[in-house]
Structures are given as structure tokens and as C-alpha cells.
Design an enzyme around this catalytic site. Sequence first.
Site, PDB file in Angstrom:
ATOM      1  N   ASP A 388       0.883  -1.206  -0.036  1.00  0.00           N
ATOM      2  CA  ASP A 388       0.072  -0.054  -0.130  1.00  0.00           C
ATOM      3  C   ASP A 388       0.898   1.163  -0.157  1.00  0.00           C
ATOM      4  O   ASP A 388       2.123   1.242  -0.039  1.00  0.00           O
ATOM      5  CB  ASP A 388      -0.919  -0.273   1.134  1.00  0.00           C
ATOM      6  CG  ASP A 388      -1.965   0.963   1.250  1.00  0.00           C
ATOM      7  OD1 ASP A 388      -2.346   1.342   0.252  1.00  0.00           O
ATOM      8  OD2 ASP A 388      -2.506   1.271   2.406  1.00  0.00           O
ATOM      9  N   GLU A 391       2.525   5.155  -3.899  1.00  0.00           N
ATOM     10  CA  GLU A 391       2.815   6.179  -4.929  1.00  0.00           C
ATOM     11  C   GLU A 391       4.015   6.807  -5.357  1.00  0.00           C
ATOM     12  O   GLU A 391       4.165   7.194  -6.400  1.00  0.00           O
ATOM     13  CB  GLU A 391       1.523   7.128  -5.023  1.00  0.00           C
ATOM     14  CG  GLU A 391       0.157   6.734  -4.945  1.00  0.00           C
ATOM     15  CD  GLU A 391      -0.246   5.556  -3.838  1.00  0.00           C
ATOM     16  OE1 GLU A 391       0.153   5.883  -2.692  1.00  0.00           O
ATOM     17  OE2 GLU A 391      -1.257   4.746  -4.014  1.00  0.00           O
ATOM     18  N   ASP A 471      -8.892   4.130  -1.675  1.00  0.00           N
ATOM     19  CA  ASP A 471      -9.843   4.490  -0.743  1.00  0.00           C
ATOM     20  C   ASP A 471     -11.097   5.223  -1.275  1.00  0.00           C
ATOM     21  O   ASP A 471     -11.486   6.266  -1.252  1.00  0.00           O
ATOM     22  CB  ASP A 471      -9.100   5.616   0.017  1.00  0.00           C
ATOM     23  CG  ASP A 471      -8.007   4.950   0.955  1.00  0.00           C
ATOM     24  OD1 ASP A 471      -7.923   3.949   1.044  1.00  0.00           O
ATOM     25  OD2 ASP A 471      -7.195   5.778   1.348  1.00  0.00           O
TER      26      ASP A 471
HETATM   27  C1  GLC Z   1      -4.370   3.326   2.925  1.00  0.00           C
HETATM   28  C2  GLC Z   1      -5.129   2.326   2.100  1.00  0.00           C
HETATM   29  C3  GLC Z   1      -6.303   1.563   3.143  1.00  0.00           C
HETATM   30  C4  GLC Z   1      -5.659   1.243   4.551  1.00  0.00           C
HETATM   31  C5  GLC Z   1      -4.988   2.178   5.058  1.00  0.00           C
HETATM   32  C6  GLC Z   1      -4.384   2.036   6.437  1.00  0.00           C
HETATM   33  O1  GLC Z   1      -5.472   4.311   3.164  1.00  0.00           O
HETATM   34  O2  GLC Z   1      -5.788   2.698   1.085  1.00  0.00           O
HETATM   35  O3  GLC Z   1      -6.613   0.577   2.333  1.00  0.00           O
HETATM   36  O4  GLC Z   1      -6.493   0.554   5.327  1.00  0.00           O
HETATM   37  O5  GLC Z   1      -4.172   2.919   4.338  1.00  0.00           O
HETATM   38  O6  GLC Z   1      -3.190   0.994   5.944  1.00  0.00           O
END
Ligand code: GLC
Length: 792
Positions: A388, A391, A471
Site C-alpha cells: 500500500d 505512490e 480509498d
Molecule cells: C490506506 C489504504 C487503506 C488502508 C490504510 C491503512 O489508506 O488505502 O486500504 O486501510 O491505508 O493501512
Amino acid sequence: MSAAPLVRADAVDRYVLSRGGVTLEVSAPASGIVRVRMGRGRLPEDASWAVPASVRRAGQPLQLRRSGARVELVSGSLTARVDTATLRVEVLDGNGQALFSDLSGRAALAGTRGFELRARLRGDDHVFGLGDKTGGLDRKGGSFVMWNSDAYKFTQATDPLYKSVPFFMAVSDAGKAWGLFLDNPWRTRMDFGRAERDTLSLGGEGGALDYYVVGGPTPKDVLRQYAQLTGAPPLMPLWSLGFQQSKWSYRTDAEVRAIAARLRSEQLPADVIYMDIDYQDRARPFTVNGAAFPDLPKLARDLREQGLRLVLITDPHIANAPGQGYAPYDTGMARDVFLRRPDGALYAGDVWPGSAVFPDFSREPVRRWWGDLYTGLTNAGVAGFWNDMNEPAIFNVPSKTMPLDVVHRIDSDDFAPRRASHAELHNVYGQLNSRATFEGLLRLQPDQRPFVLTRASYAGGQRYAATWTGDNVSSWQHLKMGVQQLLNLGLSGFAYAGNDVGGYAGETPSPELLTRWFQIGAFMPLFRSHAETHRADQEPWVGPAAHVAIRRHFIAERYRLLPYLYATAEENSRTGIPLLRPVFLNFPEVLAKGDRLGATEDQFMVGGDLLVAPSPTPESPGDYTVELPGPGWFDYWTGQRLDGAKVSITPRLESLPVFVRPGAIVTRQPLVQSTAFVPTGRLELHVYPGADCRGELYADDGVSLGYRRGEFLRQTVRCEQTAEGVRIRFEPREGSGTPWWSGLTLLVHGWSGGVPKAWAGMDSLPASLDADRGAVQVLLPDMRGGAVEIRR
Ligand code: GLC
């Protein structure tokens, strides 16, 4: 254009020409694919993060013909016509029709850096692709920016988003398609007739003008050609097609066990539980909070006994924690893996762990170091990983990412080793992060299919990871928009994609919204329920019992359909044709009749045979009409043949309209609570007679790479209508795999002939008639080949 006499024809590997300080190169990496590169002075470096060297270097000979100021280069059915004065390139199909007409030529490089290229866009072309960008299925009339961005609570108008896939296909009303891939990871822009009518413009802030035109001619051909360039996803583990339950966060061993127990006690089939950042020690990647998770290996083992696997988040930001015994930081510093500022100072930015440092994934040795970080977690029995924030996302700065002058030191593939700015590497950071994870997992467990889920990526990233749309928001609009995002992701190479079922952010979903989302999610390639921290629960068991029963029914239906889904996934791994498809991909002719896209924009197909038609206005469901691609389709739920091609629907909460193509043979299996449990009993073959009648059986062990060594079972089954009934032909099996099923249950739908006689040279097969469903059922042994005929 007039066909002026052509004076010479030679076979060349590539064609290079310089004019006015600009050099142009035209080549053909494969038949039917034209590559164009242009540089100031000399050609740019021939390297790519998306197209492997083996593909770029495998030049097909071009037939070169000259005629006055024009040169024509022929590759398969495509011809690239170069105006030698202006360096304009036009790509024509086999009928001499222009697919792509560049209007800029060498003027595209008139600026001091980057490029600005204009081309003609046909008025009747629809445009698809560009990953999960929002704004509707058709990109025509839109303008988009490629710049990977953390886009919390994105809306229909938000651009850019998390991924950059500068690839699109244009499809005319007549269903004729071509595609263009702009291989440039810098910040780029694509405009499809918004700034200027009937004009396509491609702009980039730096790097090379390097693009590929693929000639189709069908939309599926375009996807096959794009997969030839950037690769198809590898076959994912079967369990990743199961239901996946996530939440930020299940915080303790006891909480994870309780989720597992509830899934099982509620009889909600599931394969995966995710652990988000709070399983870690102070949100530090590659740590485990030992107080909350005292024995992770035991937790993983106990879950596996219940058919559940763990997927853990591992973000790319390594806590900036010198002298604290934090191994990823210490080993990373010792090997100098982290990105630095131009003055040589370590770059640090704030993310979940607080101050953090960032691996330079553009270096192969750094990717190896990263991959090795997974040793502990894979040894603990963790099945997959979630990359995650790649970017990369940075908090507390207006740009939401790292400064553009941060220095990468490229050392990878056939790139010349060199320093490069983050402006150049930004859009590939997530792709390279997921590549490092994927390749690391393969080294650690050489015979296991890795499962990696990434948020950010670049073209070609489908070779390493599945993805989700980030998100999203718990709203009706997102439910609807999400389908279009996932359709376009599939048209952009990313066949394994899902969105957070129920929505991630905003108000907790109402029971209706959550139920509808489960219904649609059950047909998406990845089916993962996930939500933000500090919100009320939204697991499938939350809410009124009637709702829970509906969700259970749809999750179970997905599990019954797994043989069909898995065969579609296997096809994808060979062809690049996605699991989730807009109707026009299977039936380009739907575009021909006026504004048919409008009528099919909210529909989607799963594989070649199932068409799902949710309400176009899910928030206030009134009656609506579904237009099918033709007559003779079947209702999936009742098995009944429909009269015309139009079906009017009165929405009911418990149902989602699904239709089956006449000519389909759809495989289903007995219900299991997890793909870890091998089904017992018979494989169902649902035959829906019609033209081009066929289906695929595919099975393997679901987890290993054995299928690459022939350990699989693949078989085509065909049907034809005969004077007396239906004949089902089982083609010879491929592969050495053995089936799990003990026999076959053949269901022929649309049967109107009374009690049947089954005949196959075996005259006592048990057959029965289900008059209500208009189906005849025959129990068959496993058929390794041969045919049966069902007669009236
Ligand atoms: C980011 C991700 C989300 C995750 C969060 C905490 O916002 O897109 O899916 O739950 O980080 O890790």
C-alpha cells in the site's frame, strides 16, 4: 490518399531518419504492432519499465517502400507511413484506413523538454483504458493526467488517481479497434477531444516520446497485442478468487480468530483475512506487535485448518529509526538502499510510522534486499502481501509525495546505470515495489504462486500484482462508478482488480448498500471487503438477518462458480483478455446501433458468457430495461430461456439480474467454505444451447507452479443441436492433472422435449426432467473424451 507509385521494397529491421534536429525511429516488435520513438538529436535510450527487453528487441522485419517524400513500412496488416519532411507518422490498417494520424511530426519535440503530440481522433471512436480513472466507462471528451496520487475519498471528478497506465483503445461504432501505449513514466497527459474536437493529444513533461500503435482489429485483439507488449498477469492462486475479509484493523490475535470463527459459524465462505497496519509494532513494516500477536505462526496454522489464509500489509516506507535495532532500517542503511536528496542527505518523509525512508526500487540489488525482508513473514505462514501507500504517499506536504529532485540511481534491466530524478521514477515506484515483492516471494517459495496486492502501479505492473481502487466511499455513486473503474482496469491489463466492498470511507453503508455491494462484488475479479478504521463494522454478518442471508447466498454463488471463474483466469494468463469485461468486448456489434454503449455502460460480463445487469440507478431503484446483445439468452438464476433481447426488471433486494449467452457451457461446483477444501461430488456442466456452443474445464492444484509443467487439466466441451436433441462433445484433455470430481452432472437448459433418453452408446444413463426449470439433467461419469446425445 492516392496510392503514388512506390519505387522500392526492402526488408529492414527498423527505419531511422533525422530531420531538423529530430530523429525518428519506426520498428515492429511483433507483427501488427508499430513502435515509434523520437528524440532531439539522437534517439532516446531504448529501455522500459513496462515492455521487457526481449519484446522490444524482437524486431519483426518491416517491408520498406519509398515514394517521393513518403516512406511506408509494412508490418503484418499495419502500415506506418512517414512523411520524411515533417516526420509525421500515420498508421494504416490492411484496408489503407488511417487508425492513427499524427498531426505534429517533429514539432512534437519543439519545446526544450518533454513532448506535445496531436493526432486525429475519429468522431465515432469510443475510448477505453487508462486504468481505474473515474469519469465513466468511455474516456471520449475527457482529459487525464498520469501521476500516481494518494486520492483518499476520490470522486467521479478526481484525477489523477493511484495508478498510471498510459494505454487506451479506440473503438469505432462499427466495433473496429486499435490501441496506443505511450511508454513514458513521467507525468503525462492524454486528452481525447476535450481541448480540441476530434483531436487526441499526448503530452509529457520529460523523457522519451516512445509509443506503440496496435492494430486490433477487434477490441480483444487489441488486448492480446497489449499483453504481447506488457505481459499478461500470471495465473493467481485459486484462493485469491475466494472471498477476502479485511478491515483497518483487526488488532489482536483474538480479534482475527473471532473474525475467522464468525465467518465459519455464519457459513460465509471465505479464503482470506487481511491484517492492516496495526498488527505491526508502531506501524513499522516487517515488524509484528508481539503483545497483540504473540504467536503469528500458530495463528496462521490454526486459520489454515479452517481454510483461511493471512495476507499482511507491508508498506514501502521504512521507519527512520536509527540505533533501535529495527532490521529493515539497519540492513537498508548498511546497503545504502534508501533514496537521497541531490546533496546526498537521506530523504525522509512522514507516513504511518512517523518519519520514514524509502527504498530505491529502481535498483535491482535493492529489490533483492526488499524481497528478502519477507523471509520471516513467509516462514510464519503468511500467504500473501499487500503493498500500500506506494505512490509513494507522504503526509504533511502539499504535493502528497516526495520532492521531485530526490535522486534514484537506476540499475535495472537493460537501462544504462544512471542517476534519475523522482520526477522520472514517480509513476513506476509502486510497480517496482510490487515487482520487488513478487520476485522476492518467488525466490523464497519457488514453487508457490505469489499473491501481491498493490495500490499504485504503472503499465506492465499486472505481471507482479493484483490491485484495488484505493480509498473509495460508501455511497451508491461509488458502487456504480466502481464497476466502470474495474472494467477499465481490465481493459488496461489489470485483470485482477477489486474495490473495497461496502466502501472504505465516509458514512458506514446502510444495510441495503452493503448488500448490493456484496452482490456485485461477488462477480468482481477480486472480492474483498475492507473499511477504514474507527467506523462501525461492515463484515457480511452486520445488519438484519434477511440481509445477511442475501449476502451469504451471493458469496456462496461465487464459490459455486469458481470452476468457471478459474477457467476465465487461466485464459487471461494466456491471452490478457480480462475476467471482467464490458459487453462490447465480447460483442463489439453492440456499439453499432446508435448509442448502445449508453445502454450497456452499467452492465458487465464475467468471462465470455455471463452478463450482469445491475440497476443503473441503484440509489432509487425503479423498473429498468436490460438490453441483451441478442435474442435467446437465458436467465442465470432460473435457467429459463428469455423471449426477446429486452428484459424489463423490477428490482428486488434479494436478486441481481444475471443472464447467460446462448451457446455457453458454464461449470459450477458443490459449495465449499474455502478453496482450501476440495469439493466432493460432481462437477456441474450447465449447457445453454445456441450458436458457437462451448465451455472450458480447467483445474490444477490452485497454488503451485505445477501447471507450467503440464500439471493441469484443460478440456473444451462443445454442444450442438441435433434433429432429436442436443449432442455434447468432450474434446480430448490436455495436461496431466487429475480431476477432483467423481463425475459430471449435465444440465441442458431450455429443454422442451419431455422426458429425455440419454444416449452415448451407454443406454442406461440416469436422466431426469426438471419441467419447471425447463432443464434436463443427466448424470455422467467423468468424460475424458467422447460424446453424449440427449434425445427427446
Ligand atoms: C490506506 C489504504 C487503506 C488502508 C490504510 C491503512 O489508506 O488505502 O486500504 O486501510 O491505508 O493501512
